[in-house]
Design a protein around this motif. Structure first.
Motif, PDB file in Angstrom:
ATOM      1  N   GLN A  18       1.925   7.072  -6.745  1.00  0.00           N
ATOM      2  CA  GLN A  18       0.974   8.109  -7.127  1.00  0.00           C
ATOM      3  C   GLN A  18       1.537   9.502  -6.848  1.00  0.00           C
ATOM      4  O   GLN A  18       1.417  10.418  -7.677  1.00  0.00           O
ATOM      5  N   LEU A  19       2.151   9.672  -5.687  1.00  0.00           N
ATOM      6  CA  LEU A  19       2.749  10.969  -5.363  1.00  0.00           C
ATOM      7  C   LEU A  19       3.891  11.315  -6.309  1.00  0.00           C
ATOM      8  O   LEU A  19       4.061  12.477  -6.708  1.00  0.00           O
ATOM      9  N   GLN A  20       4.663  10.328  -6.709  1.00  0.00           N
ATOM     10  CA  GLN A  20       5.758  10.579  -7.645  1.00  0.00           C
ATOM     11  C   GLN A  20       5.232  11.013  -9.013  1.00  0.00           C
ATOM     12  O   GLN A  20       5.805  11.893  -9.660  1.00  0.00           O
ATOM     13  N   GLN A  21       4.123  10.396  -9.469  1.00  0.00           N
ATOM     14  CA  GLN A  21       3.539  10.800 -10.751  1.00  0.00           C
ATOM     15  C   GLN A  21       3.023  12.236 -10.699  1.00  0.00           C
ATOM     16  O   GLN A  21       3.221  13.018 -11.639  1.00  0.00           O
ATOM     17  N   GLU A  22       2.346  12.604  -9.605  1.00  0.00           N
ATOM     18  CA  GLU A  22       1.875  13.983  -9.465  1.00  0.00           C
ATOM     19  C   GLU A  22       3.044  14.962  -9.443  1.00  0.00           C
ATOM     20  O   GLU A  22       2.984  16.037 -10.053  1.00  0.00           O
TER      21      GLU A  22
ATOM     22  N   ALA B 136       0.828  -1.210   0.000  1.00  0.00           N
ATOM     23  CA  ALA B 136       0.000   0.000   0.000  1.00  0.00           C
ATOM     24  C   ALA B 136       0.862   1.259   0.000  1.00  0.00           C
ATOM     25  O   ALA B 136       0.583   2.225  -0.726  1.00  0.00           O
ATOM     26  N   ASP B 137       1.910   1.250   0.798  1.00  0.00           N
ATOM     27  CA  ASP B 137       2.806   2.415   0.834  1.00  0.00           C
ATOM     28  C   ASP B 137       3.491   2.626  -0.508  1.00  0.00           C
ATOM     29  O   ASP B 137       3.676   3.770  -0.953  1.00  0.00           O
ATOM     30  N   ALA B 138       3.855   1.525  -1.174  1.00  0.00           N
ATOM     31  CA  ALA B 138       4.511   1.653  -2.481  1.00  0.00           C
ATOM     32  C   ALA B 138       3.561   2.243  -3.519  1.00  0.00           C
ATOM     33  O   ALA B 138       3.948   3.091  -4.339  1.00  0.00           O
ATOM     34  N   ALA B 139       2.271   1.818  -3.499  1.00  0.00           N
ATOM     35  CA  ALA B 139       1.304   2.369  -4.449  1.00  0.00           C
ATOM     36  C   ALA B 139       1.070   3.858  -4.201  1.00  0.00           C
ATOM     37  O   ALA B 139       1.006   4.667  -5.144  1.00  0.00           O
ATOM     38  N   LYS B 140       0.956   4.233  -2.926  1.00  0.00           N
ATOM     39  CA  LYS B 140       0.761   5.642  -2.599  1.00  0.00           C
ATOM     40  C   LYS B 140       1.975   6.471  -3.001  1.00  0.00           C
ATOM     41  O   LYS B 140       1.848   7.586  -3.533  1.00  0.00           O
TER      42      LYS B 140
END
Length: 640
Positions: A492-496, A485-489
């Protein structure tokens, strides 16, 4: 008491063995007699230096004294046994070192003598003829003296157990994690059940051993791990007996050839299966080993504290005994009257009593420590025996796969195996006591035997290990889910963040482009504002300048170019009328102005006075103007 002895050399290696603290739980240097050095290594090296004055190569005589298992033997018993051995072998008065080892809940003794003695005019070595027979007699006397159960081999040598193993055989079996008794019984069973070389080789091959010839010994057996076993040693047979049944050993393959053949038929999964089995055993016994190490550290600390207390008490008692002697004239009178002799005798007896008291205190602590470690070693022996039996059966299966050149079955999943073991353990525990707590409480009962306690303790440890393994597995799964879950979050933050950086870079590029355009327009406007429109009477043409402006006009260079032009060329340039309705750049207008100025200068026409407010009419370009001859100047290239 079992006595094992040998003549040997190698003082440093023997000292390292005697002081080895990793294999022994406790090592105690009991006595160093007849040497100048007061440490084991220095004493044995001193014996080695003394032997250089003789022709003796094996200058040491090493002896180990092992009492029967379960018997309590005091320090005095060991000292009396050593005194008997010295008298029997003629080693009385020789320099010696005595060291005690404690391991596996038992205590044994090592005694090393120097064989070198002073014969008056030169040094000699004591002859140790027939020392094995003499030690056998002394050992039998010790068994009878202490009323221990006499082994069958002491009653009648022919009745001794055929599975008795030597030190070398035990070391080889221990290195390979095998039971030396079972291994020796296997070789003897194959030997006694065969009548030819083919039948003996077939019996060995069923267990994964192949008959071969060795480099030093004639007949050997090689297992699938590459270990070489001397048949004359493990069978206890002489070379003549081996040759009668097996024939000439030159016809057998070498040990290297047998090892290569076995390795070629070994599958990778076979070796992996054996390694996993050993790793599982190591993991299973790890809690007991850790508990044993902690216990040994506590025991060593207790012994150090006891020795320190005894040392301080001995110093105080020595001062008290010395204070009993009078000083001055009274002391002289006591010496003459014999009072000092009586005090000295009393002090000597008191010192002996104190020495016995200190030894008794240490003996009580040693016995308690042996009893404590013996309980843990029973559990450890239970694990070891179980592992040896499992590995013995596993090697039999591996031998079958090697003979058939097939791979063994893939082992079950470790988690599945743990769950199956847990189910079995739960059923056993439920049938015995109902739960682990009551099962642990049953260990304090005096009705259970030591073997049963060891088995119950092993069951408890297995159950605890399995429960702990399930908790660890569950915790690992929770951590893994949280990490996912932490890796997915984080993704997402890296893409933004990446999209924001791209937008910022585009805006920055647009801003830089706008700044560049504004700067170019500002520079062009400043050039137009400061431009001179005084064309010396030339007609003014409409100006239209292309943006962005071109290269800066070099006025000085253009003037030098005009000076090199001839009068005819300049006059033609000035007289030629420009085309109508043609847009020219400011640079072209400036060139025309400079050209006209050069023509006027050569025609000696004065320039326009800056103080006048009216412009002089433009001259007629069609009129003839007499120009002064000015020689064209060549362009001079500046030297570097």
């Amino acid at each position: 008491m079992i006595l094992k002895a040998s003549q040997r050399k190698g003082a440093a290696a023997l000292a390292a063995h005697l002081l080895k603290g990793d294999e022994n739980e406790h090592v105690t240097v009991h006595e160093i007699r007849g040497f100048i050095a007061q440490d084991v290594l220095g004493a044995l090296q001193e014996a080695e230096m003394t032997s250089l004055a003789t022709m003796c190569q094996q200058y040491l005589f090493s002896l180990s004294l092992n009492p029967p298992e379960g018997e309590l033997v005091t320090i005095e018993d060991f000292e009396n046994a050593i005194a008997r051995i010295e008298k029997s072998l003629g080693l009385e008065g020789q320099p010696r070192v005595i060291v005690f080892h404690e391991k596996k809940g038992r205590r044994h003794c090592h005694c090393v003598w120097s064989r070198i003695y002073d014969a008056g005019h030169k040094l000699k070595a004591i002859n140790m003829a027939h020392f094995k027979n003499k030690l056998f007699s002394v050992a039998k006397e010790l068994f009878l003296h202490h009323k221990w159960k006499l082994p069958k081999g002491f009653i009648r040598k022919e009745d001794s157990s055929p599975t008795n193993y030597t030190l070398h055989e035990w070391q080889q079996a221990e290195r390979l994690k095998n039971d030396p008794v079972k291994l020796k019984a296997f070789f003897q069973e194959c030997w006694n059940g065969s009548d030819s070389k083919q039948s003996f080789a077939g019996a060995l091959q069923e267990r994964g051993y192949y008959l071969a010839k060795g480099d030093q010994r004639g007949y050997v057996a090689v297992d699938f791990e590459g270990e070489v076993y001397s048949l004359s040693r493990w069978l206890g047979a002489k070379k003549k007996e081996l040759k009668a049944k097996l024939g000439a050993y030159e016809e057998l393959p070498t040990a290297d050839q047998a090892r290569d053949f076995l390795q070629s038929r070994m599958q990778q999964s076979t070796a992996q299966l054996l390694a996993e089995k050993r790793a599982l055993f190591k993991k299973r016994k790890k809690p007991v080993v850790q508990e044993l190490r902690q216990l040994v550290n506590i025991q060593r600390k207790e012994r150090e504290d006891l020795l320190e207390r005894q040392r301080q008490r001995w110093v105080e008692e020595t001062k008290a005994r010395a204070g009993r002697f009078a000083k001055g004239m009274t002391g002289i009178w006591d010496a003459v009257s014999g009072k000092n002799a009586a005090i000295k005798a009393f002090n000597t007896q008191e010192a002996k009593t104190a020495h016995k008291r200190d030894r008794a205190e240490m003996e009580v602590m040693v016995r308690r420590h042996l009893e404590e470690s013996r309980e843990l070693h029973k559990t450890l022996h239970f694990y070891k025996d179980q592992h040896r039996e499992e590995e013995w059966q596993l090697k039999k299966q591996i031998a079958g796969h090697i003979n058939a050149a097939t791979a063994p079955d893939k082992p079950k999943d470790s988690q599945q195996a743990i769950k199956e073991q847990l189910a079995k353990l739960e059923s056993k525990i439920a049938s015995l006591s109902g739960d682990i707590a009551s099962l642990q409480a049953s260990l304090d009962s005096a009705l259970l035997s030591d073997d049963m306690k060891a088995k119950i303790r092993a069951l408890i440890l297995k159950a605890q290990e399995t429960i702990m393994a399930e908790k660890v597995q569950k915790k690992r799964e929770e951590i893994k889910l949280q990490e996912t879950a932490d890796a997915a979050k984080l993704m997402q933050l890296q893409q933004e963040l990446y999209r924001s950086i791209q937008s910022y870079e585009r805006l920055q590029q647009q801003q830089e482009e706008q700044k560049r355009q504004v700067a170019a327009n500002t520079a062009f406007y400043a050039r137009i504002q400061h431009m001179s429109y005084d064309l010396n009477g030339l007609p003014l043409y409409p100006l239209k300048v292309a943006a962005p402006p071109g290269e800066m006009f070099n006025e000085a260079r253009y003037k030098k170019t005009l000076k090199r032009e001839s009068n005819t060329s300049l006059a033609r340039t000035v007289k030629t009328a420009p085309p109508k309705k043609k847009h020219v750049t400011t640079t072209g207008l400036k060139q025309s102005t400079l050209t006209v100025s050069e023509v006027l200068k050569r025609g000696k026409i004065p320039p326009l006075n800056g103080s006048k407010t009216t412009r002089t009419p433009a001259f007629n370009v069609k009129a003839k103007v007499k120009l002064s001859k000015i020689k064209a100047q060549p362009l001079v290239t500046p030297q570097k």
